[in-house]
Motif scaffolding. Structure first.
Motif, PDB file in Angstrom:
ATOM      1  N   UNK A 513       0.829  -1.208   0.000  1.00 60.01           N
ATOM      2  CA  UNK A 513       0.000   0.000   0.000  1.00 60.01           C
ATOM      3  C   UNK A 513       0.866   1.262   0.000  1.00 60.01           C
ATOM      4  N   UNK A 514       1.707   1.405   1.009  1.00 63.00           N
ATOM      5  CA  UNK A 514       2.611   2.558   1.051  1.00 63.00           C
ATOM      6  C   UNK A 514       3.775   2.281   1.976  1.00 63.00           C
ATOM      7  N   UNK A 515       4.850   3.017   1.730  1.00 62.91           N
ATOM      8  CA  UNK A 515       6.007   3.001   2.619  1.00 62.91           C
ATOM      9  C   UNK A 515       5.870   4.229   3.512  1.00 62.91           C
ATOM     10  N   UNK A 516       5.899   3.998   4.779  1.00 63.48           N
ATOM     11  CA  UNK A 516       5.625   5.087   5.707  1.00 63.48           C
ATOM     12  C   UNK A 516       6.747   6.124   5.691  1.00 63.48           C
ATOM     13  N   UNK A 517       6.431   7.276   6.228  1.00 60.37           N
ATOM     14  CA  UNK A 517       7.419   8.331   6.387  1.00 60.37           C
ATOM     15  C   UNK A 517       7.474   8.766   7.848  1.00 60.37           C
ATOM     16  N   UNK A 518       8.661   9.105   8.289  1.00 59.50           N
ATOM     17  CA  UNK A 518       8.810   9.787   9.563  1.00 59.50           C
ATOM     18  C   UNK A 518       8.462  11.249   9.321  1.00 59.50           C
ATOM     19  N   UNK A 519       7.589  11.779  10.143  1.00 58.56           N
ATOM     20  CA  UNK A 519       7.302  13.215  10.063  1.00 58.56           C
ATOM     21  C   UNK A 519       7.423  13.779  11.463  1.00 58.56           C
ATOM     22  N   UNK A 520       8.198  14.842  11.587  1.00 59.96           N
ATOM     23  CA  UNK A 520       8.440  15.475  12.873  1.00 59.96           C
ATOM     24  C   UNK A 520       8.145  16.963  12.762  1.00 59.96           C
ATOM     25  N   UNK A 521       7.478  17.466  13.774  1.00 61.10           N
ATOM     26  CA  UNK A 521       7.214  18.898  13.857  1.00 61.10           C
ATOM     27  C   UNK A 521       7.981  19.441  15.059  1.00 61.10           C
ATOM     28  N   UNK A 522       8.823  20.449  14.835  1.00 63.27           N
ATOM     29  CA  UNK A 522       9.588  21.041  15.925  1.00 63.27           C
ATOM     30  C   UNK A 522       9.311  22.540  16.000  1.00 63.27           C
ATOM     31  N   UNK A 523       9.457  23.093  17.197  1.00 61.22           N
ATOM     32  CA  UNK A 523       9.430  24.541  17.338  1.00 61.22           C
ATOM     33  C   UNK A 523      10.651  25.117  16.625  1.00 61.22           C
ATOM     34  N   UNK A 524      10.536  26.350  16.161  1.00 57.91           N
ATOM     35  CA  UNK A 524      11.624  26.985  15.417  1.00 57.91           C
ATOM     36  C   UNK A 524      12.902  27.104  16.252  1.00 57.91           C
ATOM     37  N   UNK A 525      12.760  27.082  17.584  1.00 51.91           N
ATOM     38  CA  UNK A 525      13.933  27.241  18.443  1.00 51.91           C
ATOM     39  C   UNK A 525      14.864  26.026  18.400  1.00 51.91           C
TER      40      UNK A 525
END
Length: 548
Positions: A513-525
């Motif tokens: 179906x799909x190959x997953x991705x790591x997704x990370x959200x960080x503060x700009x600091x």
């Protein structure tokens, strides 16, 4: 009532966060608000919604435990963000005897975290004898470490002297160095483990960039900088750069995201349904309200999501390679990822090996070709006399939306699709015991080598005694799989992996179906928080810039 419950959840989240802030007032001696703010850039804060069961690396099975123990412990080797095995406590090594003997030469400047049981100096160096003890410990059946399998291919191991550690394998295994990067293989001090026994889980002493400070289970966990850490950054400055790590345990992902949006934690990992549309557009871009406050990092994750056929089934639809291929050709993976994942994830047009590993090839799988799918179904009807072919997909509730999408698409090409939603435990048992004919599954790499994926199609690995849930069997595949063990050249081994993967797709025992991705959200600091295909949280290089 629902609104009241949500308000209470958010209130509790805030209270738990403030508890951690209070802890830092004492730990960093900064009870006044001005100094507390000035030290904020020294503390990395994140939430672990799954809780942590143990800080003992011998039990680091889940991501929650691995992320925490990775900050506290080191092994012989480590992996960089490109999945290359690099020196750690072992400064270099040699591989001899037809790739069965590994000899590691250790650094002499690696110290355990301070503890009174070490005596006058409160610490000591980690030696090859400590690795001998640590490896014997994870093999010890009385310990029941879930990582004992890591040493299944090891004949013997031991300390040659204080700074030389040797491992001899039963047979060549090119992925072995990758196995040694797992947290199970971390070094621990015998005298501390013996003193605490099973309570070592909550009194960890390692050699890592951070050391244990305080743990109130399911409430807060605090690590402090290890001032004796042996590694330096690329500019020759001692690691780590942070003063501390603070971990909260909010079980609700929506509350976790709220804390992140308010700037109370520094990063969130993954894309949960509760906030994916809040932070991302349909095509996977940050919404404008977050662009100036948040960085998004994404990259391949070693996780293949797929549907699997049980190849020993008596159902004629699944016995037919034409119908199995029609299913693969009959739905639009790009559309599926856009609608259901906001574009996060890589449509699986290759085989079972995910993007990010040597051996991956995006040309060996199936693309969306509904007219060819219709033709294959027509041929199936003619050959079998079954005029209304019908199939059932077994899944769990978390993946119902994907199965419903595929259901709608396949019905357009003339295939009746039913969906059976069962508990995760039932799905696990059913696929292991050959009780499901067509089912949803995923495979996350145990170690970063494509051999780990291809082991699911080796005929000697039939479930329940191995991971071959499809009971796929092919003599040519088995010969190539066994040949790959003896191939020490990485490029040549990758070619063998691709050839095996292509062979599997020719027989179509699965629907990637799909190959997953790591997704990370960080503060700009936050600076220097990288990303890697194993989704390992690496904090020793992280810096935080001071806020205005």
């Amino acid at each position: 009532m629902a609104s009241t419950t949500r308000t209470i959840s958010i209130f509790n989240s805030t209270v738990k966060y403030l508890c951690v802030v209070t802890v830092f007032c004492g730990i960093l001696s900064s009870c006044d608000s001005d100094k507390s703010k000035s030290l904020d850039h020294l503390v990395f804060r994140y939430n672990e919604h799954k809780n942590i069961s143990s800080l003992d690396p011998a039990f680091s099975k889940d991501n929650a435990d691995i992320w925490a123990t990775h900050q506290l412990f080191n092994g012989l080797v480590q992996m960089d963000d490109q999945l290359n095995v690099k020196p750690c406590i072992a400064k270099h090594w040699t591989i001899t005897d037809s790739a069965t003997t590994y000899t590691f030469n250790l650094r002499k400047d690696v110290y355990f975290h301070k503890h009174q049981l070490f005596g006058n100096d409160s610490t000591r160096t980690a030696t090859a004898h400590d690795f001998e003890y640590s490896f014997n410990r994870i093999k010890d059946k009385a310990i029941t470490s879930p990582g004992s399998w890591v040493l299944n291919k090891v004949e013997e191991f031991g300390a040659v002297n204080d700074s030389t550690f040797q491992i001899k394998l039963k047979q060549p295994f090119p992925a072995f160095l990758g196995l040694l990067t797992m947290k199970y293989c971390s070094v621990v001090p015998k005298e501390i483990v013996n003193h605490y026994g099973s309570d070592f889980r909550s009194h960890p002493i390692g050699t890592g960039p951070f050391q244990f400070k305080r743990w109130e289970e399911n409430i807060k966990l605090v690590f402090r900088k290890n001032n004796n850490y042996f590694e330096q950054d690329s500019n020759g400055k001692q690691l780590p750069h942070l003063e501390a790590i603070a971990i909260t345990f909010l079980p609700d992902k929506q509350s976790e995201f709220l804390q992140f949006a308010q700037g109370n934690i520094d990063f969130v990992s993954g894309l949960d349904d509760s906030y994916k549309d809040e932070i991302l557009t349909a095509d996977g871009k940050l919404r404008s309200k977050y662009v100036d406050k948040v960085n998004m990092i994404r990259g391949p994750y070693l996780n293949t999501e797929y549907l699997a056929f049980y190849m020993e089934t008596e159902i004629k639809e699944f016995q037919s390679v034409k119908l199995r291929k029609a299913i693969n050709l009959g739905f639009d993976r790009n559309k599926m990822m856009t609608y259901l994942r906001n574009g996060i994830g890589i449509p699986a047009y290759g085989g079972f090996i995910p993007k990010g590993l040597p051996g991956y090839d995006d040309t060996i799988g199936f693309t969306y070709q509904p007219e060819i799918a219709k033709q294959l179904i027509s041929e199936f009807k003619t050959e079998t006399g079954i005029q209304n072919p019908e199939i059932t997909i077994t899944t769990i509730s978390n993946y119902l939306s994907f199965c419903e999408f595929i259901q709608r698409e396949l019905q357009k090409i003339g295939l009746q699709v039913n969906i059976d939603v069962i508990p995760a435990s039932s799905l696990k048992d059913g696929k292991a015991n050959g009780q499901l004919d067509f089912f949803r599954a995923s495979w996350i790499a145990d170690y970063p080598d494509a051999e780990n994926y291809l082991s699911l199609y080796y005929s000697k690995n039939f479930a329940p005694n191995g991971p071959n849930y499809t009971h796929y069997s092919n003599r040519e595949f088995d010969d190539l799989y066994e040949a790959a063990y003896l191939e020490t050249n990485p490029a040549a081994r990758a070619q063998l992996y691709t050839k095996m993967d292509a062979l599997v797709m020719t027989n179509a025992p699965i629907v990637p179906l799909f190959y997953d991705e790591v997704v990370r959200f960080t503060r700009k600091e936050v600076e220097n928080l990288g990303i890697n295909a194993t989704n390992l949280l690496e904090l020793k290089n992280v810096r935080k810039v001071e806020r205005d």
